[in-house]
Design a protein around this motif. Sequence first.
Motif, PDB file in Angstrom:
ATOM      1  N   ALA A  14      47.875 -17.955  21.945  1.00  0.00           N
ATOM      2  CA  ALA A  14      47.570 -16.866  22.870  1.00  0.00           C
ATOM      3  C   ALA A  14      47.112 -17.472  24.196  1.00  0.00           C
ATOM      4  CB  ALA A  14      46.493 -15.950  22.308  1.00  0.00           C
ATOM      5  N   VAL A  15      47.646 -16.941  25.280  1.00  0.00           N
ATOM      6  CA  VAL A  15      47.322 -17.442  26.616  1.00  0.00           C
ATOM      7  C   VAL A  15      46.914 -16.251  27.479  1.00  0.00           C
ATOM      8  CG1 VAL A  15      48.182 -18.648  28.654  1.00  0.00           C
ATOM      9  CG2 VAL A  15      48.977 -19.335  26.379  1.00  0.00           C
ATOM     10  N   GLU A  16      45.790 -16.401  28.196  1.00  0.00           N
ATOM     11  CA  GLU A  16      45.313 -15.325  29.058  1.00  0.00           C
ATOM     12  C   GLU A  16      45.420 -15.746  30.512  1.00  0.00           C
ATOM     13  OE1 GLU A  16      41.517 -12.269  29.529  1.00  0.00           O
ATOM     14  OE2 GLU A  16      41.435 -13.926  28.097  1.00  0.00           O
ATOM     15  N   GLY A  17      45.817 -14.821  31.369  1.00  0.00           N
ATOM     16  CA  GLY A  17      45.927 -15.119  32.783  1.00  0.00           C
ATOM     17  C   GLY A  17      46.232 -13.871  33.589  1.00  0.00           C
ATOM     18  N   ILE A  18      46.562 -14.082  34.860  1.00  0.00           N
ATOM     19  CA  ILE A  18      46.874 -12.984  35.777  1.00  0.00           C
ATOM     20  C   ILE A  18      48.358 -13.044  36.128  1.00  0.00           C
ATOM     21  CG2 ILE A  18      46.406 -11.973  38.042  1.00  0.00           C
ATOM     22  CD1 ILE A  18      43.612 -13.206  37.874  1.00  0.00           C
ATOM     23  N   VAL A  19      49.039 -11.921  36.013  1.00  0.00           N
ATOM     24  CA  VAL A  19      50.468 -11.858  36.336  1.00  0.00           C
ATOM     25  C   VAL A  19      50.633 -11.905  37.849  1.00  0.00           C
ATOM     26  CG1 VAL A  19      52.582 -10.488  36.147  1.00  0.00           C
ATOM     27  CG2 VAL A  19      50.924 -10.497  34.266  1.00  0.00           C
ATOM     28  N   THR A  20      51.411 -12.899  38.328  1.00  0.00           N
ATOM     29  CA  THR A  20      51.583 -13.046  39.778  1.00  0.00           C
ATOM     30  C   THR A  20      52.993 -12.755  40.248  1.00  0.00           C
ATOM     31  OG1 THR A  20      52.005 -15.420  39.525  1.00  0.00           O
ATOM     32  CG2 THR A  20      49.735 -14.740  39.978  1.00  0.00           C
ATOM     33  N   LEU A  41      52.437 -16.203  34.572  1.00  0.00           N
ATOM     34  CA  LEU A  41      51.030 -15.994  34.221  1.00  0.00           C
ATOM     35  C   LEU A  41      50.220 -17.137  34.823  1.00  0.00           C
ATOM     36  CD1 LEU A  41      49.661 -13.788  32.445  1.00  0.00           C
ATOM     37  CD2 LEU A  41      49.623 -15.462  30.592  1.00  0.00           C
ATOM     38  N   GLN A  42      49.259 -16.784  35.662  1.00  0.00           N
ATOM     39  CA  GLN A  42      48.476 -17.789  36.393  1.00  0.00           C
ATOM     40  C   GLN A  42      47.041 -17.839  35.870  1.00  0.00           C
ATOM     41  OE1 GLN A  42      48.935 -18.274  40.862  1.00  0.00           O
ATOM     42  NE2 GLN A  42      46.832 -17.525  40.796  1.00  0.00           N
ATOM     43  N   GLU A  43      46.439 -19.028  36.001  1.00  0.00           N
ATOM     44  CA  GLU A  43      45.045 -19.211  35.585  1.00  0.00           C
ATOM     45  C   GLU A  43      44.132 -18.166  36.207  1.00  0.00           C
ATOM     46  OE1 GLU A  43      43.666 -23.682  34.817  1.00  0.00           O
ATOM     47  OE2 GLU A  43      44.632 -23.414  36.766  1.00  0.00           O
ATOM     48  N   ARG A  44      43.137 -17.756  35.442  1.00  0.00           N
ATOM     49  CA  ARG A  44      42.130 -16.841  35.959  1.00  0.00           C
ATOM     50  C   ARG A  44      41.176 -17.595  36.887  1.00  0.00           C
ATOM     51  NH1 ARG A  44      39.491 -14.820  30.585  1.00  0.00           N
ATOM     52  NH2 ARG A  44      39.782 -17.036  30.129  1.00  0.00           N
ATOM     53  N   PRO A  45      40.643 -16.940  37.915  1.00  0.00           N
ATOM     54  CA  PRO A  45      39.761 -17.630  38.875  1.00  0.00           C
ATOM     55  C   PRO A  45      38.576 -18.315  38.209  1.00  0.00           C
ATOM     56  CG  PRO A  45      40.367 -15.458  39.697  1.00  0.00           C
ATOM     57  CD  PRO A  45      40.886 -15.535  38.302  1.00  0.00           C
ATOM     58  N   GLU A  46      38.008 -17.715  37.160  1.00  0.00           N
ATOM     59  CA  GLU A  46      36.837 -18.303  36.509  1.00  0.00           C
ATOM     60  C   GLU A  46      37.176 -19.569  35.712  1.00  0.00           C
ATOM     61  OE1 GLU A  46      38.017 -14.661  33.945  1.00  0.00           O
ATOM     62  OE2 GLU A  46      38.035 -15.272  36.050  1.00  0.00           O
ATOM     63  N   GLU A  47      38.474 -19.808  35.459  1.00  0.00           N
ATOM     64  CA  GLU A  47      38.889 -21.010  34.733  1.00  0.00           C
ATOM     65  C   GLU A  47      39.234 -22.161  35.670  1.00  0.00           C
ATOM     66  OE1 GLU A  47      41.048 -19.356  30.683  1.00  0.00           O
ATOM     67  OE2 GLU A  47      42.224 -19.458  32.527  1.00  0.00           O
ATOM     68  N   LEU A  48      39.350 -21.865  36.943  1.00  0.00           N
ATOM     69  CA  LEU A  48      39.861 -22.842  37.902  1.00  0.00           C
ATOM     70  C   LEU A  48      38.792 -23.889  38.244  1.00  0.00           C
ATOM     71  CD1 LEU A  48      42.398 -23.420  39.598  1.00  0.00           C
ATOM     72  CD2 LEU A  48      41.388 -22.031  41.417  1.00  0.00           C
ATOM     73  N   PRO A  49      39.084 -25.184  37.996  1.00  0.00           N
ATOM     74  CA  PRO A  49      38.132 -26.240  38.388  1.00  0.00           C
ATOM     75  C   PRO A  49      37.971 -26.280  39.901  1.00  0.00           C
ATOM     76  CG  PRO A  49      39.774 -27.073  36.821  1.00  0.00           C
ATOM     77  CD  PRO A  49      40.249 -25.733  37.279  1.00  0.00           C
ATOM     78  N   SER A  50      36.810 -26.649  40.337  1.00  0.00           N
ATOM     79  CA  SER A  50      36.506 -26.686  41.765  1.00  0.00           C
ATOM     80  C   SER A  50      37.472 -27.607  42.509  1.00  0.00           C
ATOM     81  CB  SER A  50      35.070 -27.163  41.977  1.00  0.00           C
ATOM     82  OG  SER A  50      34.770 -27.254  43.354  1.00  0.00           O
ATOM     83  N   GLY A  51      38.038 -27.084  43.614  1.00  0.00           N
ATOM     84  CA  GLY A  51      38.896 -27.876  44.479  1.00  0.00           C
ATOM     85  C   GLY A  51      40.319 -28.057  43.985  1.00  0.00           C
ATOM     86  N   GLN A  52      40.730 -27.377  42.921  1.00  0.00           N
ATOM     87  CA  GLN A  52      42.079 -27.526  42.389  1.00  0.00           C
ATOM     88  C   GLN A  52      42.875 -26.233  42.520  1.00  0.00           C
ATOM     89  OE1 GLN A  52      42.891 -29.738  38.916  1.00  0.00           O
ATOM     90  NE2 GLN A  52      40.908 -30.771  38.855  1.00  0.00           N
ATOM     91  N   LEU A  53      44.193 -26.387  42.634  1.00  0.00           N
ATOM     92  CA  LEU A  53      45.076 -25.229  42.718  1.00  0.00           C
ATOM     93  C   LEU A  53      45.301 -24.640  41.331  1.00  0.00           C
ATOM     94  CD1 LEU A  53      47.755 -26.624  45.207  1.00  0.00           C
ATOM     95  CD2 LEU A  53      45.956 -24.953  45.702  1.00  0.00           C
ATOM     96  N   PRO A  54      45.503 -23.317  41.263  1.00  0.00           N
ATOM     97  CA  PRO A  54      45.722 -22.697  39.948  1.00  0.00           C
ATOM     98  C   PRO A  54      47.066 -23.118  39.347  1.00  0.00           C
ATOM     99  CG  PRO A  54      46.052 -21.099  41.711  1.00  0.00           C
ATOM    100  CD  PRO A  54      45.480 -22.324  42.347  1.00  0.00           C
TER     101      PRO A  54
END
Length: 280
Positions: A128-134, A202-215
């Motif tokens: 299962a993978v969670e993310g935002i549809v872009t 499906l793109q990474e959620r903002p709360e999962e994004l490491p600082s300074g990296q692109l999703p």
Amino acid sequence: MMSLEEALLKSVNISERIAEFYRSFKDPLGEYKYRKRIARMALEGSVSLMIDFDDLLSFDVDIASRLIEDPKPVLEAASEAIKEVMRVESADYASRIGEFFARIANLPDSLRVPIRGIRAIHLNKLIAVEGIVTKISPVKQQLIEAVFRCRECGEEVVVKQLGRGLERPTQCPRCASEGRKRHEFELILEKSRFIDWQKFVLQERPEELPSGQLPRSIEVIATHDLVDVVRPGDRAIVTGILAVTLERRMRRDIPPIFQTYLEANNIEVSSKESIDVDIT
């Protein structure tokens, strides 16, 4: 190595076991949970049955484990089992619908993989993978069973489409039996079988994004009644099988590189985000 006969027998046994799960599983109130859902499918004109993973796990640990490790044959068996039970609940509806689908919901947290954490060990597994549809494509039609007509004798040959590109028949059975070596075919679209097909990102959620990296993101393929379930901006949990496709044409001087994508089995929309719509 397992023979074809043994593989078919194993599939039948799994299908029978899952059919027993549908018929006998009761919820905490003592009601037949999946018999009721299957009966409701006929009333609502639905082709998909939602299965809670924890229910299957409590009923048969072995089948639940196989579902994760080797999901395709288990999902096929689970879909066949729906038809078997539907013949009892609504024989008329079962005869009218060609195919039913077992949709898996509520995988445990251990099987929820962040997009950034997807690795080779997850290939061909149910995750299962969670993310935002872009991004999302229009609904298209995928050819899954092509009918070809021999130009020499008019014989029609059915070829299942399993890979990339159009797979054609290698020979005409009638012409081959009569000693003719020339085999030319034309595709008969009106007799061929298509299914609805759609791709979204499906793109990474903002709360999962490491600082300074692109999703990061992953492509998802949705078919049948899963098309048009999501819209750009939706937060979604996609349960599916991780697969690969060749990233570029193979060359002798570089190793073959493959790109992962997710074959959706189930899509749950949790909420909506405000983003720019991108239709591809």
